[in-house]
Design a protein around this motif. Structure first.
Motif, PDB file in Angstrom:
ATOM      1  N   ALA A   1       0.918  -1.451   0.402  1.00 57.95           N
ATOM      2  CA  ALA A   1       0.047   0.319   0.103  1.00 57.95           C
ATOM      3  C   ALA A   1       1.169   1.356  -0.063  1.00 57.95           C
ATOM      4  O   ALA A   1       1.790   1.528   0.043  1.00 57.95           O
ATOM      5  CB  ALA A   1      -0.888   0.245   1.154  1.00 57.95           C
ATOM      6  N   LEU A   2       0.657   2.862  -0.250  1.00 61.84           N
ATOM      7  CA  LEU A   2       1.004   3.742  -0.467  1.00 61.84           C
ATOM      8  C   LEU A   2       0.723   4.227   0.490  1.00 61.84           C
ATOM      9  O   LEU A   2      -0.679   4.293   1.309  1.00 61.84           O
ATOM     10  CB  LEU A   2       0.386   4.257  -1.652  1.00 61.84           C
ATOM     11  CG  LEU A   2       0.969   3.987  -3.183  1.00 61.84           C
ATOM     12  CD1 LEU A   2      -0.059   5.115  -3.457  1.00 61.84           C
ATOM     13  CD2 LEU A   2       1.605   3.992  -4.035  1.00 61.84           C
ATOM     14  N   GLU A   3       1.427   5.070   1.137  1.00 61.86           N
ATOM     15  CA  GLU A   3       1.967   5.556   2.485  1.00 61.86           C
ATOM     16  C   GLU A   3       1.433   7.495   2.315  1.00 61.86           C
ATOM     17  O   GLU A   3       2.343   8.170   2.064  1.00 61.86           O
ATOM     18  CB  GLU A   3       2.751   6.043   3.275  1.00 61.86           C
ATOM     19  CG  GLU A   3       3.506   4.661   3.917  1.00 61.86           C
ATOM     20  CD  GLU A   3       4.691   4.339   4.483  1.00 61.86           C
ATOM     21  OE1 GLU A   3       5.527   5.504   4.466  1.00 61.86           O
ATOM     22  OE2 GLU A   3       4.873   3.461   5.027  1.00 61.86           O
ATOM     23  N   ILE A   4       0.126   7.334   2.026  1.00 63.11           N
ATOM     24  CA  ILE A   4      -0.724   8.825   1.704  1.00 63.11           C
ATOM     25  C   ILE A   4      -1.461   9.317   2.751  1.00 63.11           C
ATOM     26  O   ILE A   4      -1.645   8.898   3.269  1.00 63.11           O
ATOM     27  CB  ILE A   4      -0.861   9.087   0.102  1.00 63.11           C
ATOM     28  CG1 ILE A   4      -0.222   7.833  -1.263  1.00 63.11           C
ATOM     29  CG2 ILE A   4      -1.275  10.105  -0.589  1.00 63.11           C
ATOM     30  CD1 ILE A   4       1.026   8.908  -1.140  1.00 63.11           C
ATOM     31  N   ASP A   5      -1.265  10.921   3.001  1.00 60.01           N
ATOM     32  CA  ASP A   5      -2.530  11.763   3.559  1.00 60.01           C
ATOM     33  C   ASP A   5      -2.887  10.951   3.398  1.00 60.01           C
ATOM     34  O   ASP A   5      -4.031  11.412   1.847  1.00 60.01           O
ATOM     35  CB  ASP A   5      -1.779  12.300   4.133  1.00 60.01           C
ATOM     36  CG  ASP A   5      -0.836  13.218   5.022  1.00 60.01           C
ATOM     37  OD1 ASP A   5      -0.108  12.227   5.541  1.00 60.01           O
ATOM     38  OD2 ASP A   5      -0.016  14.442   4.484  1.00 60.01           O
ATOM     39  N   ASP A   6      -4.107  10.246   4.258  1.00 57.90           N
ATOM     40  CA  ASP A   6      -6.063  10.440   4.443  1.00 57.90           C
ATOM     41  C   ASP A   6      -6.964  11.484   3.589  1.00 57.90           C
ATOM     42  O   ASP A   6      -7.610  10.921   2.619  1.00 57.90           O
ATOM     43  CB  ASP A   6      -6.719  10.311   5.131  1.00 57.90           C
ATOM     44  CG  ASP A   6      -5.938   9.136   5.829  1.00 57.90           C
ATOM     45  OD1 ASP A   6      -5.666   8.311   5.535  1.00 57.90           O
ATOM     46  OD2 ASP A   6      -6.115   8.895   7.274  1.00 57.90           O
ATOM     47  N   ASP A   7      -6.222  13.114   3.459  1.00 54.40           N
ATOM     48  CA  ASP A   7      -7.368  14.220   2.736  1.00 54.40           C
ATOM     49  C   ASP A   7      -7.021  14.156   0.728  1.00 54.40           C
ATOM     50  O   ASP A   7      -7.100  14.651   0.647  1.00 54.40           O
ATOM     51  CB  ASP A   7      -7.346  15.283   3.528  1.00 54.40           C
ATOM     52  CG  ASP A   7      -5.379  15.861   3.420  1.00 54.40           C
ATOM     53  OD1 ASP A   7      -4.620  14.822   3.127  1.00 54.40           O
ATOM     54  OD2 ASP A   7      -5.497  16.681   3.995  1.00 54.40           O
ATOM     55  N   VAL A   8      -5.587  13.521  -0.101  1.00 57.58           N
ATOM     56  CA  VAL A   8      -4.796  13.630  -1.007  1.00 57.58           C
ATOM     57  C   VAL A   8      -5.848  12.527  -1.573  1.00 57.58           C
ATOM     58  O   VAL A   8      -6.167  11.494  -1.659  1.00 57.58           O
ATOM     59  CB  VAL A   8      -3.457  13.267  -0.622  1.00 57.58           C
ATOM     60  CG1 VAL A   8      -3.177  13.200  -2.507  1.00 57.58           C
ATOM     61  CG2 VAL A   8      -3.041  14.037   0.192  1.00 57.58           C
TER      62      VAL A   8
ATOM     63  N   VAL B   1       0.403  -0.452  -7.793  1.00 55.45           N
ATOM     64  CA  VAL B   1       0.580  -1.352  -6.876  1.00 55.45           C
ATOM     65  C   VAL B   1       0.381  -2.616  -6.621  1.00 55.45           C
ATOM     66  O   VAL B   1       0.147  -3.611  -5.683  1.00 55.45           O
ATOM     67  CB  VAL B   1      -0.685  -0.980  -6.156  1.00 55.45           C
ATOM     68  CG1 VAL B   1      -0.507   0.609  -5.319  1.00 55.45           C
ATOM     69  CG2 VAL B   1      -2.029  -1.271  -6.844  1.00 55.45           C
ATOM     70  N   SER B   2      -0.019  -3.300  -8.112  1.00 55.09           N
ATOM     71  CA  SER B   2       0.345  -4.749  -8.246  1.00 55.09           C
ATOM     72  C   SER B   2       0.952  -4.828  -9.882  1.00 55.09           C
ATOM     73  O   SER B   2       0.144  -3.709 -10.667  1.00 55.09           O
ATOM     74  CB  SER B   2      -1.210  -5.261  -8.271  1.00 55.09           C
ATOM     75  OG  SER B   2      -1.832  -4.352  -8.983  1.00 55.09           O
TER      76      SER B   2
END
Length: 779
Positions: free
Chosen positions: A334-341, A367-368
């Motif tokens: 999974a990506l480590e991205i802020d939830d609001d992006v 991601v795959s």
């Protein structure tokens, strides 16, 4: 003809020798001194063939080991022959020495008395070979020296020494051995193409010519050597060398230049050069399609192969990071991205048409990845995939990606901070030219955020002051990505993608931002083909590209496009006009992406850019015919070399015969017989051989009678009168016999006699002249 040739040959207590034989042994045994000369020539040829390996593998102990092993094997063979040991015994001694040397140097911990191998010793060899193959496939030239790579090179050199020693000194076939040595020397040049190393070529050519000459002299009896000298054999050897030099220096540049495969592994098609030497790739006149791509997104994506984060001041190097097996479902995490992006999902199908790369180009951030066949591993650090064995050639795979779509306000609010990033992402060399940091500070003065500073740099690079150029870097003496090359680029303001990406990355690092360079391909060119309602994009080899990325907290790596005239500059829209809703994954977004976009927003592409104004059909079909014509010309020249050398030799013999040299006239007949496949055995006297030519091959009897009487007189008469006959008589007779043998030979034999004359490598009376099974038919 007189009855002396037509009559049945009678038993003769004093057999008549051929031109090459005085009464006595059929062939003189090579003296130790001459065998020593052949051995020295063979050693010089092997060392010369080793020189082209130096650009591929860093110099080290392997070179000394390879030279030492070759010398030991050849010396052992020479000494064994001095003791009159049979050929099989000589080869067994050399093989034993080869095994003991490799065991003592590389595998002594499992050996008895350090040199006698055990079962454990042999069991360790396959793993070393497999490791060496992987290092060659995955590494970039010059390769670092390792025990596995060293044992492979040293072992191969020793094995080659055993083979050519047997071929030259036992089978007496120096030309065959020379061809093998030359072929081996060409392998590194094919793997890592470059300019012709004239010195290495001259050394190899000289050693090969010396080897052939020394071996020939070691086995030709005295009278034959005198004949060959009179017939101009040294001149023939010089002619061969001259033709080889002409072909190498004139014809070779006409051949289509192979694309560098640094890190490309094995297979067909161009590769991806991870050392950032892309200038040679971009300047190549031949363009081929490497991939076909279709996507569910609104635009064709950039396709990344690998990333380069480590910079030592001279070169950018690929990341050396942990790999994990690629799961069956292709999950990359999974990506480590802020939830609001906001995130936008897309699926891309890649069909590799002609690309020999260990990396499979994929969109970012993937991601795959599913559909790859063979041993592939994932690199979580940069979300790429790499093959452990093989290449991407012929692969078809599907990539799911989730792209962050922050608003302008979101990316301005975050920072390109390096506190939690790897140190190599911000490292700068101590001797960084001052112009890089000075211009970075000057062009970003007044920027209110890291993003604004990077946009200012991108806008400056894509402005009118800079020009995309494939020729200026070479003409101005810089063609790389090092700090000095970047400084020169910033002064000249002309270069291609490597210079733009390197300059942008170093200037951003001077401002404290973590950066890296991506190697991959620009988005493809749309074609008229559609599959599942998706446009198919063609990716030609000229779209090989490099661009910089900067890491933003909470967003991830953001690509920028500083190269003037290519792609689309990165930009983000404010929340008030951004399409869709924040946090709604899966929505298609037509705005410019966080990575460089395929939609140009600047002016037209630079006129020097080979990618400007091309359609998909142009990219695939426009082929420069000159390299192909050059290849055909070079092949024709190579095919014509044997015929040319044979004609030179024939004319030399004819000239000698016209001057009364009966041995040269007789040699003309023997060479012609060998060329058309007629046996020329050593045990036949000239009279018996002539009778067989008349009976079996309809050779003119009267002319052969002239030649037989002349050669017998040369062999038996006193030295004052032995060597010469009436010049016109023997010359005309030899020409007539040769013409009749060619005329009566089967068509296929006549063709081979012209384009591949056997007499260049097979001498009359040798075992390869068909003497053992010759049928003597008398009338």
């Amino acid at each position: 003809m007189s009855s002396d040739v037509r009559a049945r040959p009678q038993a003769d207590p004093r057999p008549s020798p051929s031109y090459a034989q005085r009464p006595g042994p059929v062939e003189e045994r090579a003296t130790p001194r001459r065998d020593l000369a052949v051995t020295i020539g063979l050693f010089a040829a092997l060392v010369s063939a080793l020189l082209p390996v130096l650009p591929v593998v860093r110099p080290g102990g392997w070179m000394l080991g390879a030279i030492a092993l070759a010398g030991l094997i050849l010396a052992a063979g020479y000494l064994a022959r001095r003791r009159r040991i049979p050929a099989v015994g000589v080869s067994l001694i050399e093989a034993a020495l080869w095994v003991m040397f490799l065991t003592g140097v590389f595998l002594n911990t499992t050996a008895i008395l350090w040199v006698i191998p055990t079962l454990d010793t042999f069991a360790a060899v396959p793993a070393l070979v497999d490791r060496a193959v992987i290092e060659i496939a995955n590494g970039s030239a010059p390769l670092d020296v390792s025990p596995s790579l060293s044992i492979m090179i040293v072992g191969a050199m020793g094995l080659l020494a055993i083979i050519v020693d047997h071929v030259v000194l036992t089978a007496r076939m120096p030309l065959l051995a020379s061809v093998g040595i030359i072929a081996v020397s060409l392998i590194p040049s094919i793997a890592v193409p470059g300019d012709l190393d004239v010195m290495a070529f001259v050394l190899l050519a000289a050693s090969i010519l010396f080897l052939i000459r020394a071996e020939t002299s070691s086995r030709v009896p005295p009278l034959a050597r005198a004949v060959e000298r009179s017939a101009g054999v040294p001149a023939t050897a010089i002619g061969i060398g001259a033709v080889a030099v002409i072909v190498a220096l004139v014809a070779t540049p006409l051949l289509p230049a192979p694309i560098p495969r640094t890190g490309a592994g094995v297979g067909n098609g161009p590769g991806i050069d991870a050392s950032l030497q892309l200038g040679d790739d971009l300047r190549r006149p031949i363009e081929i399609e490497v991939m076909r791509v279709r996507t569910s997104g609104s635009d064709a994506p950039y396709l990344r192969a690998t990333t380069l984060s480590r910079f030592d001041g001279a070169v950018w190097e690929p990341d050396r990071v942990r790999t994990v097996p690629l799961e069956r479902n292709g999950d990359l995490g999974a990506l480590e991205i802020d939830d609001d992006v906001r995130l936008v999902e897309s699926t891309t199908t890649v069909d590799v048409v002609n690309l020999a790369s260990i990396w499979a180009p994929i969109p970012y951030p993937a991601v795959s990845v599913t559909g790859l066949q063979g041993g592939w591993v994932a690199v979580p650090y940069n979300r790429t995939v790499v093959s452990q064995a093989g290449t991407a050639q012929g692969q078809q795979y599907e990539v799911d990606s989730v792209t962050p779509r922050p608003t302008l306000e979101q990316i301005r609010a975050t920072t390109a901070d390096s506190d939690e990033m790897r140190e190599e992402l911000t490292a700068l060399p101590e001797d960084l030219p001052p112009i890089i940091a000075q211009l970075a500070a000057e062009k970003t003065a007044g920027a209110e955020s890291d993003y604004d500073a990077l946009i200012a740099l991108q806008r400056w690079f894509r402005g009118s002051d800079f020009r995309y150029s494939l020729s200026a870097p070479v003409e101005e003496g810089f063609d790389g990505s090092g700090a000095e090359a970047v400084a020169s680029f910033l002064e000249v303001k002309e270069g291609y993608c490597i210079h733009f990406a390197s300059a942008f990355a170093l200037m951003a690092r001077s401002l404290g931002m973590p950066t890296r360079i991506v190697v991959g391909y620009l988005p493809g060119i749309p074609t008229a083909e559609r599959i599942d309602d998706e446009t198919v994009y063609s990716v030609p080899s000229s779209l090989l590209h490099a661009w910089p990325e900067v890491h933003f907290q909470g967003i991830g790596w953001v690509g920028f496009e500083p190269t003037n005239g290519l792609g689309s500059p990165t930009s983000f829209l404010p929340a008030s006009v951004a399409p869709g809703q924040i946090g709604n994954p899966g929505e298609t977004d037509p705005q410019p992406t966080a990575s460089p976009s395929a939609n140009p927003t600047g002016g037209p592409l630079d006129t020097e850019d080979p990618r400007a104004g091309e359609t998909a059909g142009d990219a695939v079909r426009m082929v420069n015919p000159l390299p192909t014509l050059g290849a055909v010309l070079a092949i024709l020249l190579l095919l014509g070399v044997p015929a040319l050398v044979r004609e030179v030799r024939r004319r030399q013999l004819a000239t000698a015969a016209e001057n009364g040299d009966s041995a040269a006239a007789w040699l003309t007949v023997q060479d012609a017989a060998i060329d058309v496949g007629i046996p020329v055995p050593a045990h036949e006297s000239p009279r018996v051989f002539a009778a067989r030519l008349v009976a079996d091959h309809s050779a003119p009897a009267s002319e052969l009678g002239v030649l037989v009487r002349a050669i017998e007189r040369a062999s038996y008469a006193s030295s004052a009168v032995a060597g010469y006959w009436h010049g016109n008589d023997v010359a005309d007779a030899a020409a007539a016999v040769r013409a009749e043998l060619m005329r009566t030979a089967p068509p296929a034999r006549r063709v081979l006699a012209v384009i591949a004359p056997r007499s260049l490598i097979i001498r009359p009376g040798s075992v390869y002249a068909g003497g053992a099974g010759a049928r003597v038919r008398a009338r």
